[in-house]
Design a protein around this motif. Structure first.
Motif, PDB file in Angstrom:
ATOM      1  N   LEU A 123       0.828  -1.210   0.000  1.00 30.95           N
ATOM      2  CA  LEU A 123       0.000   0.000   0.000  1.00 30.95           C
ATOM      3  C   LEU A 123       0.862   1.260   0.000  1.00 30.95           C
ATOM      4  O   LEU A 123       0.546   2.241  -0.670  1.00 30.95           O
ATOM      5  CB  LEU A 123      -0.938  -0.002   1.209  1.00 30.95           C
ATOM      6  CG  LEU A 123      -2.094  -1.006   1.154  1.00 30.95           C
ATOM      7  CD1 LEU A 123      -2.854  -0.996   2.463  1.00 30.95           C
ATOM      8  CD2 LEU A 123      -3.005  -0.713  -0.008  1.00 30.95           C
ATOM      9  N   GLY A 124       1.979   1.222   0.753  1.00 30.10           N
ATOM     10  CA  GLY A 124       2.870   2.376   0.797  1.00 30.10           C
ATOM     11  C   GLY A 124       3.490   2.657  -0.563  1.00 30.10           C
ATOM     12  O   GLY A 124       3.543   3.804  -1.011  1.00 30.10           O
ATOM     13  N   ILE A 125       3.937   1.620  -1.238  1.00 30.79           N
ATOM     14  CA  ILE A 125       4.536   1.810  -2.560  1.00 30.79           C
ATOM     15  C   ILE A 125       3.482   2.270  -3.558  1.00 30.79           C
ATOM     16  O   ILE A 125       3.724   3.175  -4.366  1.00 30.79           O
ATOM     17  CB  ILE A 125       5.223   0.511  -3.026  1.00 30.79           C
ATOM     18  CG1 ILE A 125       6.464   0.268  -2.189  1.00 30.79           C
ATOM     19  CG2 ILE A 125       5.588   0.583  -4.506  1.00 30.79           C
ATOM     20  CD1 ILE A 125       7.143  -1.069  -2.456  1.00 30.79           C
ATOM     21  N   THR A 126       2.298   1.676  -3.509  1.00 31.65           N
ATOM     22  CA  THR A 126       1.224   2.057  -4.434  1.00 31.65           C
ATOM     23  C   THR A 126       0.842   3.524  -4.250  1.00 31.65           C
ATOM     24  O   THR A 126       0.717   4.269  -5.227  1.00 31.65           O
ATOM     25  CB  THR A 126      -0.008   1.161  -4.226  1.00 31.65           C
ATOM     26  OG1 THR A 126       0.376  -0.198  -4.399  1.00 31.65           O
ATOM     27  CG2 THR A 126      -1.114   1.511  -5.201  1.00 31.65           C
ATOM     28  N   GLU A 127       0.676   3.938  -3.012  1.00 30.93           N
ATOM     29  CA  GLU A 127       0.310   5.328  -2.749  1.00 30.93           C
ATOM     30  C   GLU A 127       1.453   6.278  -3.111  1.00 30.93           C
ATOM     31  O   GLU A 127       1.221   7.365  -3.638  1.00 30.93           O
ATOM     32  CB  GLU A 127      -0.084   5.504  -1.282  1.00 30.93           C
ATOM     33  CG  GLU A 127      -1.429   4.891  -0.929  1.00 30.93           C
ATOM     34  CD  GLU A 127      -2.575   5.480  -1.732  1.00 30.93           C
ATOM     35  OE1 GLU A 127      -2.654   6.721  -1.848  1.00 30.93           O
ATOM     36  OE2 GLU A 127      -3.386   4.692  -2.239  1.00 30.93           O
ATOM     37  N   GLY A 128       2.689   5.857  -2.838  1.00 31.63           N
ATOM     38  CA  GLY A 128       3.839   6.695  -3.193  1.00 31.63           C
ATOM     39  C   GLY A 128       3.938   6.896  -4.689  1.00 31.63           C
ATOM     40  O   GLY A 128       4.174   8.003  -5.164  1.00 31.63           O
ATOM     41  N   ARG A 174       1.457   6.630  -6.797  1.00 33.29           N
ATOM     42  CA  ARG A 174       0.283   7.383  -7.232  1.00 33.29           C
ATOM     43  C   ARG A 174       0.528   8.886  -7.018  1.00 33.29           C
ATOM     44  O   ARG A 174       0.179   9.714  -7.850  1.00 33.29           O
ATOM     45  CB  ARG A 174      -0.955   6.943  -6.457  1.00 33.29           C
ATOM     46  CG  ARG A 174      -2.259   7.526  -7.017  1.00 33.29           C
ATOM     47  CD  ARG A 174      -3.476   7.013  -6.267  1.00 33.29           C
ATOM     48  NE  ARG A 174      -3.504   7.413  -4.867  1.00 33.29           N
ATOM     49  CZ  ARG A 174      -3.930   8.604  -4.434  1.00 33.29           C
ATOM     50  NH1 ARG A 174      -4.327   9.511  -5.287  1.00 33.29           N
ATOM     51  NH2 ARG A 174      -3.946   8.874  -3.146  1.00 33.29           N
ATOM     52  N   LEU A 175       1.153   9.229  -5.887  1.00 32.32           N
ATOM     53  CA  LEU A 175       1.424  10.635  -5.609  1.00 32.32           C
ATOM     54  C   LEU A 175       2.473  11.206  -6.561  1.00 32.32           C
ATOM     55  O   LEU A 175       2.427  12.375  -6.933  1.00 32.32           O
ATOM     56  CB  LEU A 175       1.876  10.826  -4.148  1.00 32.32           C
ATOM     57  CG  LEU A 175       0.805  10.589  -3.088  1.00 32.32           C
ATOM     58  CD1 LEU A 175       1.435  10.636  -1.705  1.00 32.32           C
ATOM     59  CD2 LEU A 175      -0.304  11.610  -3.216  1.00 32.32           C
ATOM     60  N   ILE A 176       3.431  10.393  -6.929  1.00 37.50           N
ATOM     61  CA  ILE A 176       4.491  10.858  -7.837  1.00 37.50           C
ATOM     62  C   ILE A 176       3.918  11.092  -9.245  1.00 37.50           C
ATOM     63  O   ILE A 176       4.294  12.051  -9.923  1.00 37.50           O
ATOM     64  CB  ILE A 176       5.644   9.821  -7.900  1.00 37.50           C
ATOM     65  CG1 ILE A 176       6.376   9.831  -6.568  1.00 37.50           C
ATOM     66  CG2 ILE A 176       6.601  10.120  -9.031  1.00 37.50           C
ATOM     67  CD1 ILE A 176       7.415   8.734  -6.444  1.00 37.50           C
ATOM     68  N   SER A 177       2.986  10.239  -9.673  1.00 40.22           N
ATOM     69  CA  SER A 177       2.488  10.335 -11.042  1.00 40.22           C
ATOM     70  C   SER A 177       1.431  11.427 -11.204  1.00 40.22           C
ATOM     71  O   SER A 177       1.036  11.710 -12.324  1.00 40.22           O
ATOM     72  CB  SER A 177       1.916   8.985 -11.485  1.00 40.22           C
ATOM     73  OG  SER A 177       0.771   8.684 -10.716  1.00 40.22           O
ATOM     74  N   VAL A 178       1.011  12.036 -10.133  1.00 43.33           N
ATOM     75  CA  VAL A 178      -0.025  13.087 -10.247  1.00 43.33           C
ATOM     76  C   VAL A 178       0.539  14.394 -10.624  1.00 43.33           C
ATOM     77  O   VAL A 178       1.514  14.830 -10.804  1.00 43.33           O
ATOM     78  CB  VAL A 178      -0.813  13.238  -8.912  1.00 43.33           C
ATOM     79  CG1 VAL A 178      -1.697  14.447  -8.942  1.00 43.33           C
ATOM     80  CG2 VAL A 178      -1.581  11.990  -8.627  1.00 43.33           C
TER      81      VAL A 178
END
Length: 64
Positions: free
Chosen positions: A53-58, A60-64
């Motif tokens: 979950l941490g990697i997925t959210e990280g 996701r935040l980078i690609s925004v």
């Protein structure tokens, strides 16, 4: 180097020193191993979930 007869006698003497566990000890340690294996599998699954979950959210935040 001992001759074969001495070697067999030494092996028998050592084998006589073996102390086998009782049935209760075997059952107890088997149950403990099963419980600990289940506990560790749950812990590692939770750690894996948190990391995923941490990697997925990280990402996701980078690609925004």
């Amino acid at each position: 180097m001992a001759n074969p007869v001495q070697f067999i006698n030494q092996v028998r003497a050592e084998a006589a020193k073996i102390v086998w566990p009782t049935r209760r000890e075997v059952v107890t340690t088997t149950i403990m191993v099963l419980i600990l294996a289940a506990l560790f599998s749950v812990v590692f699954s939770l750690v894996d979930l948190v990391i995923r979950l941490g990697i997925t959210e990280g990402l996701r935040l980078i690609s925004v």
